[in-house]
Design a protein around this motif. Structure first.
Motif, PDB file in Angstrom:
ATOM      1  N   GLY A  17       0.776  -1.403   0.062  1.00 28.32           N
ATOM      2  CA  GLY A  17       0.081   0.095   0.084  1.00 28.32           C
ATOM      3  C   GLY A  17       0.885   1.402  -0.029  1.00 28.32           C
ATOM      4  O   GLY A  17       0.086   2.435  -0.206  1.00 28.32           O
ATOM      5  N   GLY A  18       2.126   1.260   0.243  1.00 30.60           N
ATOM      6  CA  GLY A  18       2.843   2.357   0.323  1.00 30.60           C
ATOM      7  C   GLY A  18       4.079   2.471  -0.395  1.00 30.60           C
ATOM      8  O   GLY A  18       4.744   3.234  -1.060  1.00 30.60           O
ATOM      9  N   PHE A  19       5.141   1.576   0.156  1.00 28.47           N
ATOM     10  CA  PHE A  19       6.516   1.564   0.080  1.00 28.47           C
ATOM     11  C   PHE A  19       6.804   1.511  -1.429  1.00 28.47           C
ATOM     12  O   PHE A  19       7.350   2.281  -2.363  1.00 28.47           O
ATOM     13  N   GLY A  20       6.422   0.258  -2.112  1.00 29.70           N
ATOM     14  CA  GLY A  20       6.687   0.069  -3.697  1.00 29.70           C
ATOM     15  C   GLY A  20       6.041   1.112  -4.496  1.00 29.70           C
ATOM     16  O   GLY A  20       6.575   1.699  -5.310  1.00 29.70           O
ATOM     17  N   LEU A  21       4.725   1.204  -4.077  1.00 27.76           N
ATOM     18  CA  LEU A  21       3.828   2.296  -4.890  1.00 27.76           C
ATOM     19  C   LEU A  21       4.470   3.657  -4.931  1.00 27.76           C
ATOM     20  O   LEU A  21       4.783   4.270  -6.068  1.00 27.76           O
ATOM     21  N   GLY A  22       4.604   4.445  -3.808  1.00 22.98           N
ATOM     22  CA  GLY A  22       5.491   5.640  -3.892  1.00 22.98           C
ATOM     23  C   GLY A  22       6.715   5.822  -4.548  1.00 22.98           C
ATOM     24  O   GLY A  22       6.796   6.580  -5.319  1.00 22.98           O
ATOM     25  N   LEU A  23       7.625   4.761  -4.343  1.00 25.83           N
ATOM     26  CA  LEU A  23       8.916   4.912  -4.848  1.00 25.83           C
ATOM     27  C   LEU A  23       8.801   4.724  -6.461  1.00 25.83           C
ATOM     28  O   LEU A  23       9.444   5.456  -7.279  1.00 25.83           O
ATOM     29  N   ALA A  24       7.864   3.757  -6.929  1.00 25.41           N
ATOM     30  CA  ALA A  24       7.847   3.716  -8.378  1.00 25.41           C
ATOM     31  C   ALA A  24       7.075   4.711  -8.928  1.00 25.41           C
ATOM     32  O   ALA A  24       7.395   5.273  -9.936  1.00 25.41           O
ATOM     33  N   PHE A  25       6.167   5.443  -8.213  1.00 24.60           N
ATOM     34  CA  PHE A  25       5.603   6.845  -8.991  1.00 24.60           C
ATOM     35  C   PHE A  25       6.837   7.805  -9.018  1.00 24.60           C
ATOM     36  O   PHE A  25       7.008   8.511  -9.770  1.00 24.60           O
ATOM     37  N   PHE A  26       7.622   7.961  -7.835  1.00 23.59           N
ATOM     38  CA  PHE A  26       8.536   9.077  -7.762  1.00 23.59           C
ATOM     39  C   PHE A  26       9.511   8.892  -8.879  1.00 23.59           C
ATOM     40  O   PHE A  26       9.907   9.895  -9.613  1.00 23.59           O
ATOM     41  N   LEU A  27       9.996   7.587  -8.957  1.00 23.16           N
ATOM     42  CA  LEU A  27      10.852   7.201 -10.165  1.00 23.16           C
ATOM     43  C   LEU A  27      10.504   7.542 -11.680  1.00 23.16           C
ATOM     44  O   LEU A  27      11.233   8.059 -12.237  1.00 23.16           O
ATOM     45  N   ILE A  28       9.315   7.097 -11.971  1.00 20.04           N
ATOM     46  CA  ILE A  28       8.581   7.265 -13.160  1.00 20.04           C
ATOM     47  C   ILE A  28       8.402   8.657 -13.348  1.00 20.04           C
ATOM     48  O   ILE A  28       8.659   9.312 -14.651  1.00 20.04           O
ATOM     49  N   VAL A  31      11.779  10.273 -14.411  1.00 23.12           N
ATOM     50  CA  VAL A  31      12.271   9.594 -15.591  1.00 23.12           C
ATOM     51  C   VAL A  31      11.404  10.504 -16.743  1.00 23.12           C
ATOM     52  O   VAL A  31      12.149  10.630 -17.735  1.00 23.12           O
ATOM     53  N   LEU A  32      10.339  10.612 -16.576  1.00 18.14           N
ATOM     54  CA  LEU A  32       9.224  10.939 -17.649  1.00 18.14           C
ATOM     55  C   LEU A  32       9.640  12.529 -17.941  1.00 18.14           C
ATOM     56  O   LEU A  32       9.262  13.008 -19.153  1.00 18.14           O
ATOM     57  N   VAL A  33       9.912  13.436 -16.819  1.00 20.74           N
ATOM     58  CA  VAL A  33      10.050  14.781 -16.959  1.00 20.74           C
ATOM     59  C   VAL A  33      11.098  15.275 -17.901  1.00 20.74           C
ATOM     60  O   VAL A  33      10.922  15.993 -18.816  1.00 20.74           O
ATOM     61  N   GLY A  50      10.882  21.965  -7.694  1.00 21.01           N
ATOM     62  CA  GLY A  50       9.592  21.811  -7.845  1.00 21.01           C
ATOM     63  C   GLY A  50       9.029  20.464  -8.431  1.00 21.01           C
ATOM     64  O   GLY A  50       8.137  20.031  -7.683  1.00 21.01           O
ATOM     65  N   ILE A  51       9.796  19.908  -9.278  1.00 19.35           N
ATOM     66  CA  ILE A  51       9.364  18.780  -9.660  1.00 19.35           C
ATOM     67  C   ILE A  51       9.275  17.543  -8.762  1.00 19.35           C
ATOM     68  O   ILE A  51       8.426  16.634  -8.482  1.00 19.35           O
ATOM     69  N   LEU A  52      10.870  17.574  -8.112  1.00 23.60           N
ATOM     70  CA  LEU A  52      10.941  16.478  -6.928  1.00 23.60           C
ATOM     71  C   LEU A  52       9.791  16.599  -5.807  1.00 23.60           C
ATOM     72  O   LEU A  52       9.501  15.794  -5.289  1.00 23.60           O
ATOM     73  N   TRP A  53       9.583  17.901  -5.265  1.00 22.43           N
ATOM     74  CA  TRP A  53       8.576  18.276  -4.417  1.00 22.43           C
ATOM     75  C   TRP A  53       7.334  17.827  -4.873  1.00 22.43           C
ATOM     76  O   TRP A  53       6.437  17.272  -4.012  1.00 22.43           O
ATOM     77  N   VAL A  54       6.842  18.267  -6.060  1.00 22.22           N
ATOM     78  CA  VAL A  54       5.497  17.680  -6.547  1.00 22.22           C
ATOM     79  C   VAL A  54       5.445  16.071  -6.523  1.00 22.22           C
ATOM     80  O   VAL A  54       4.403  15.512  -6.172  1.00 22.22           O
TER      81      VAL A  54
END
Length: 218
Positions: A17-28, A31-33, A50-54
């Motif tokens: 519910g948190g660990f893998g999902l949050g990290l994966a979203f942050f990494l994606i 990479v996409l920006v 700003g991107i890292l904080w968002v």
């Protein structure tokens, strides 16, 4: 209290519910920006704070609806409300568990993602410091939003609408700390404001969350 914290940590890792999902979203996002904006280092370095904080904010938002959902579904929340342990303490432990499984991993991985966005070297320390100070506020505010929407079917969208406006001050001052650090400017004022927001949220919102839960469980 410690047993409740360990239980929530185990549930978070087992349910994903948190660990893998949050990290994966942050990494994606990191990479996409560059793919969407372009690989120019100057442009990426300017928008990196700003991107890292968002990204950190949205990653924390992903798992908020799970803070009380499982306990509400199996009846554990009713037991917590009537247990000798103060409900405010239980709410605080749930917010801490959310930060340990979502906010803390984001703090630890943020320097690596800063490299992808060409974040200036002077800003890395302030990125870590600002996220370490600000992400606890995101978890505590999110816990309050989760308490407001507990028991609602498909309450995830409503939770996002309620919480996002409350996240804005933390986002603004957190990104400002990193931006000022990257330019070599003084960070005292935004850092103090960020710390004040977190301290105020930690001091007040567990009581508000517990009160809202008692109303929703009647």
């Amino acid at each position: 209290m410690i047993a409740l914290l360990m239980r929530d940590l185990r549930l978070a890792f087992r349910a994903g519910g948190g660990f893998g999902l949050g990290l994966a979203f942050f990494l994606i996002l990191a990479v996409l920006v560059p793919l969407g904006i372009g690989p120019e280092p100057q442009t990426l370095a300017r928008i990196a704070p700003g991107i890292l904080w968002v990204g950190a904010l949205l990653a924390c938002l992903l798992s908020l609806d799970r803070i009380f959902a499982l306990d509400f579904e199996d009846g554990s929340l009713d037991l917590l409300a009537t247990a000798p342990v103060p409900l405010e303490g239980a709410v605080s432990m749930k917010a801490l568990a959310h930060w340990l499984t979502t906010g803390l991993p984001l703090v630890l991985i943020s320097p690596v993602l800063g490299l992808l966005l060409f974040l200036p070297g002077e800003a890395y320390l302030w990125l870590i410091v600002s996220l370490a100070l600000g992400t606890p506020a995101l978890s505590v505010i999110g816990t309050f939003g989760a308490a407001l929407t507990v028991g609602l079917k498909r309450g995830g969208l409503l939770l996002s609408l309620l919480v996002l406006p409350l996240y804005i001050p933390t986002l603004v001052f957190g990104a400002e700390v990193v931006s000022r650090g990257a330019m070599g400017l003084a960070v005292d004022t935004p850092l103090a404001l960020l710390a004040g927001i977190t301290a105020g949220a930690v001091a007040i919102l567990p009581f508000a969350s517990a009160h809202v839960l008692r109303i929703n469980l009647r």
